[in-house]
Design a protein around this motif. Structure first.
Motif, short mmCIF file in Angstrom:
data_model
loop_
_atom_site.label_atom_id
_atom_site.label_comp_id
_atom_site.label_asym_id
_atom_site.label_seq_id
_atom_site.Cartn_x
_atom_site.Cartn_y
_atom_site.Cartn_z
N ALA A 1 46.46 -17.33 13.69
CA ALA A 1 47.59 -17.58 13.13
C ALA A 1 47.60 -18.57 12.00
CB ALA A 1 48.81 -18.23 14.21
N ALA A 2 48.54 -18.32 11.06
CA ALA A 2 48.42 -19.17 9.84
C ALA A 2 49.87 -19.44 9.17
CB ALA A 2 47.68 -18.42 8.60
N VAL A 3 50.11 -20.37 8.80
CA VAL A 3 51.19 -20.87 8.02
C VAL A 3 50.70 -21.14 6.45
CG1 VAL A 3 53.22 -22.31 7.56
CG2 VAL A 3 52.20 -21.88 9.92
N ALA A 4 51.44 -20.37 5.45
CA ALA A 4 50.91 -20.42 4.22
C ALA A 4 51.96 -20.56 3.04
CB ALA A 4 49.68 -19.31 3.68
N ASN A 5 51.91 -21.46 2.22
CA ASN A 5 53.13 -21.22 1.18
C ASN A 5 52.12 -21.55 -0.31
OD1 ASN A 5 54.89 -22.03 -0.91
ND2 ASN A 5 55.97 -23.32 0.49
N PRO A 6 51.79 -20.43 -0.98
CA PRO A 6 51.19 -20.90 -2.32
C PRO A 6 51.80 -21.78 -3.32
CG PRO A 6 51.10 -18.50 -1.58
CD PRO A 6 52.04 -19.13 -0.68
N GLY B 1 47.86 -23.78 2.75
CA GLY B 1 48.55 -23.70 4.13
C GLY B 1 47.52 -24.37 5.29
N LEU B 2 47.70 -23.69 6.41
CA LEU B 2 46.90 -24.11 7.60
C LEU B 2 46.62 -22.84 8.49
CD1 LEU B 2 48.92 -27.15 8.70
CD2 LEU B 2 46.84 -27.26 7.22
N TYR B 3 45.44 -22.86 9.18
CA TYR B 3 45.45 -21.75 9.94
C TYR B 3 44.77 -22.11 11.33
CZ TYR B 3 40.39 -21.94 9.23
OH TYR B 3 38.88 -22.17 9.22
N MET B 4 44.81 -21.34 12.28
CA MET B 4 44.13 -21.55 13.47
C MET B 4 43.42 -20.38 14.12
SD MET B 4 46.86 -22.19 16.69
CE MET B 4 47.51 -23.75 16.13
N LYS B 5 42.26 -20.16 14.45
CA LYS B 5 41.73 -19.09 15.06
C LYS B 5 41.34 -19.47 16.64
CE LYS B 5 38.97 -17.15 11.33
NZ LYS B 5 37.55 -16.89 10.87
N ARG C 1 42.58 -11.17 4.49
CA ARG C 1 41.51 -10.16 4.90
C ARG C 1 41.29 -10.14 6.30
NH1 ARG C 1 39.45 -11.06 -0.36
NH2 ARG C 1 38.04 -12.57 0.19
N PHE C 2 41.02 -11.30 7.10
CA PHE C 2 40.69 -11.39 8.39
C PHE C 2 41.95 -10.76 9.16
CE2 PHE C 2 40.82 -13.38 12.52
CZ PHE C 2 39.66 -13.09 12.91
N LEU C 3 43.20 -11.39 8.75
CA LEU C 3 44.01 -10.92 9.49
C LEU C 3 44.38 -9.26 9.55
CD1 LEU C 3 46.80 -13.54 8.79
CD2 LEU C 3 45.70 -13.35 10.93
N GLY C 4 44.02 -8.72 8.45
CA GLY C 4 44.07 -7.29 8.06
C GLY C 4 42.95 -6.54 8.97
N THR C 5 41.92 -7.51 9.49
CA THR C 5 40.83 -6.61 10.40
C THR C 5 41.13 -6.52 11.68
OG1 THR C 5 39.72 -8.51 10.75
CG2 THR C 5 39.30 -7.35 8.67
#
Length: 128
Positions: free
Chosen positions: A31-36, A44-48, A120-124
């Motif tokens: 899960a990720a929260v991003a704002n370019p 942003g930030l992510y958690m795996k 890319r990871f989320l797309g896989t």
């Protein structure tokens, strides 16, 4: 699945959303929260984590003016309490002398390239 945040909203009442996240063949998800627009050094930030260890995921959301919060919460149970979990056969126990290990990777998305790698990871991931 990409979603957007709403602006701070007058009289918004907190909500909890239950999500079933897509995962890879080994059960890994993100899960990720991003704002370019945050700037060049923070996107942003992510958690795996692994859904075998932590099968549930919920989002606490409070978009109120002056009280704007987000909680992303992987879990081994749902937030409805022990009675609910018991009814759905979801109670999990750790026996005396037994141990369990739960791993969560937390990371910072620093650059646009990092953001592309997360996308890319989320797309896989397979469909949930």
């Amino acid at each position: 699945k990409m979603m957007s945040f709403q602006k701070p909203t007058h009289e918004y009442f907190r909500q909890v959303f239950l999500h079933t996240l897509a995962e890879d063949a080994a059960g890994n998800t993100m899960a990720a929260v991003a704002n370019p627009d945050l700037g060049p050094d923070l996107q942003g930030l992510y958690m795996k984590f692994n859904r075998t260890q932590l099968p549930e995921f919920f989002e606490f959301k409070m978009m109120g003016q002056g009280d704007y919060q987000l909680g992303l919460e992987p879990s081994n149970c749902l937030p409805m309490g022990r009675a609910y979990e018991s009814r759905r056969n979801g109670l999990k126990y750790i026996e005396p002398g037994e141990s369990k290990e739960f791993c969560i990777e937390l990371g910072v998305i620093e650059t646009g390239d990092d953001l592309l790698e997360v996308e890319r990871f989320l797309g896989t991931l397979g469909e949930a």
